[in-house]
Scaffold this motif. Structure first.
Motif, PDB file in Angstrom:
ATOM      1  N   ALA A 128       0.817  -1.213   0.000  1.00  0.00           N
ATOM      2  CA  ALA A 128       0.000   0.000   0.000  1.00  0.00           C
ATOM      3  C   ALA A 128       0.851   1.263   0.000  1.00  0.00           C
ATOM      4  CB  ALA A 128      -0.939  -0.006   1.200  1.00  0.00           C
ATOM      5  N   THR A 129       2.042   1.185   0.595  1.00  0.00           N
ATOM      6  CA  THR A 129       2.921   2.365   0.606  1.00  0.00           C
ATOM      7  C   THR A 129       3.463   2.684  -0.778  1.00  0.00           C
ATOM      8  OG1 THR A 129       4.957   1.148   1.108  1.00  0.00           O
ATOM      9  CG2 THR A 129       3.579   1.798   2.980  1.00  0.00           C
ATOM     10  N   PHE A 130       3.357   1.733  -1.707  1.00  0.00           N
ATOM     11  CA  PHE A 130       3.761   1.946  -3.098  1.00  0.00           C
ATOM     12  C   PHE A 130       2.546   2.169  -4.005  1.00  0.00           C
ATOM     13  CE2 PHE A 130       7.306  -0.256  -1.181  1.00  0.00           C
ATOM     14  CZ  PHE A 130       8.422   0.261  -1.805  1.00  0.00           C
ATOM     15  N   GLY A 131       1.356   2.251  -3.411  1.00  0.00           N
ATOM     16  CA  GLY A 131       0.137   2.405  -4.192  1.00  0.00           C
ATOM     17  C   GLY A 131      -0.317   1.138  -4.877  1.00  0.00           C
ATOM     18  N   LEU A 132       0.078  -0.027  -4.328  1.00  0.00           N
ATOM     19  CA  LEU A 132      -0.204  -1.317  -4.947  1.00  0.00           C
ATOM     20  C   LEU A 132      -1.055  -2.190  -4.037  1.00  0.00           C
ATOM     21  CD1 LEU A 132       3.430  -2.071  -6.152  1.00  0.00           C
ATOM     22  CD2 LEU A 132       1.541  -1.352  -7.611  1.00  0.00           C
TER      23      LEU A 132
END
Length: 273
Positions: A128-132
């Protein structure tokens, strides 16, 4: 439900892709495909440029998140840290990174299944921290053991958070003894992709304890619609499937011709947009 979009798992043409990445992608684009599912993409920054040049995108990709090395029928691949995987995936433009294989022995105990689920839940935090987002792709080992009447796969689904997505390999689910359309329906909106793989299903689960050594050359794979997998009924049972991913572990003929034939099956049958 909107119809899924066709894709192809690049493992299907691993040899051709390794020899000529741009040319392989151009051939897929010429078939009419607009999406692929990348495999072993970490450290290959050139993939994004080749995808862009061919007009293709890789919204999903396979990479190990739960194991120290990734098993394939043709050898093991060392695995990088999840952060390295997610950074590479974001660079390529992916949306979901899917773990493609967890060692069969880890699926045989309740504690093993709980550990797999917890690791993937935590991987979702990092992704989630990579937008995934993250997901899991089955083979047949997930259907060997059962606990209180539920298969190891069902227990895994119960223990993972709803944000952990699922990609169901229809061929391997059938090999695992599942009623594939019923299983698709039971997974609901978490099932966002299926692997459209057809063939003559092995007579026994190749990952069951004591089974002979297994390799992709032992599989009798067929073009979509020419084998035993109930592809049409399975695709119709999905409620939120976004990608119908064509895959061959071992294509029966020329891999590009076989991919084109499976894509024609999906398109002409009205199973993909």
């Amino acid at each position: 439900m909107p119809l899924p979009t066709a894709s192809v798992q690049l493992y299907s043409l691993a040899e051709q892709f390794a020899q000529d990445m741009p040319g392989s992608l151009e051939k897929l684009a010429a078939i009419g495909l607009r999406h692929v599912e990348a495999f072993d993409f970490v450290g290959q920054a050139e993939i994004r440029a080749a995808l862009d040049a061919s007009g293709l995108a890789s919204p999903t990709g396979h990479a190990p998140l739960l194991s120290d090395e990734l098993w394939t029928p043709d050898g093991a691949i060392p695995t990088p840290a999840p952060e390295v995987v997610f950074e590479a995936a974001a660079t390529i433009g992916m949306q979901t990174v899917i773990d493609p294989f967890v060692d069969p022995a880890r699926w045989l105990t309740a504690d093993g299944v709980a550990d797999i689920a917890e690791r993937l839940n935590r991987a979702a935090d990092v992704a989630a921290t990579f937008g995934l987002s993250v997901g899991y792709h089955n083979h047949a080992q997930e259907f060997i053991a059962s606990f209180d009447g539920a298969s190891a796969y069902q227990r895994f689904v119960e223990l993972t958070e709803d944000r952990v997505l699922l990609e169901l390999n229809l061929f391997w689910a059938l090999t695992g003894g599942q009623d594939v359309p019923d299983l698709v329906a039971s997974l609901g909106d978490r099932l966002v992709a299926v692997h459209v793989k057809d063939g003559i299903v092995p007579t026994s689960n190749p990952w069951a304890p004591g089974a002979p050594a297994f390799g992709s050359d032992s599989l009798d794979q067929r073009r979509a619609g020419e084998g035993e997998v109930p592809l049409a009924d399975a695709l119709a049972a999905g409620t939120a499937v976004e990608y119908a991913v064509i895959e061959y572990d071992r294509a029966p003929g020329d891999v590009f011709d076989d991919i084109a034939a499976s894509y024609a099956f999906l398109r002409e049958g009205g199973y993909v947009a």
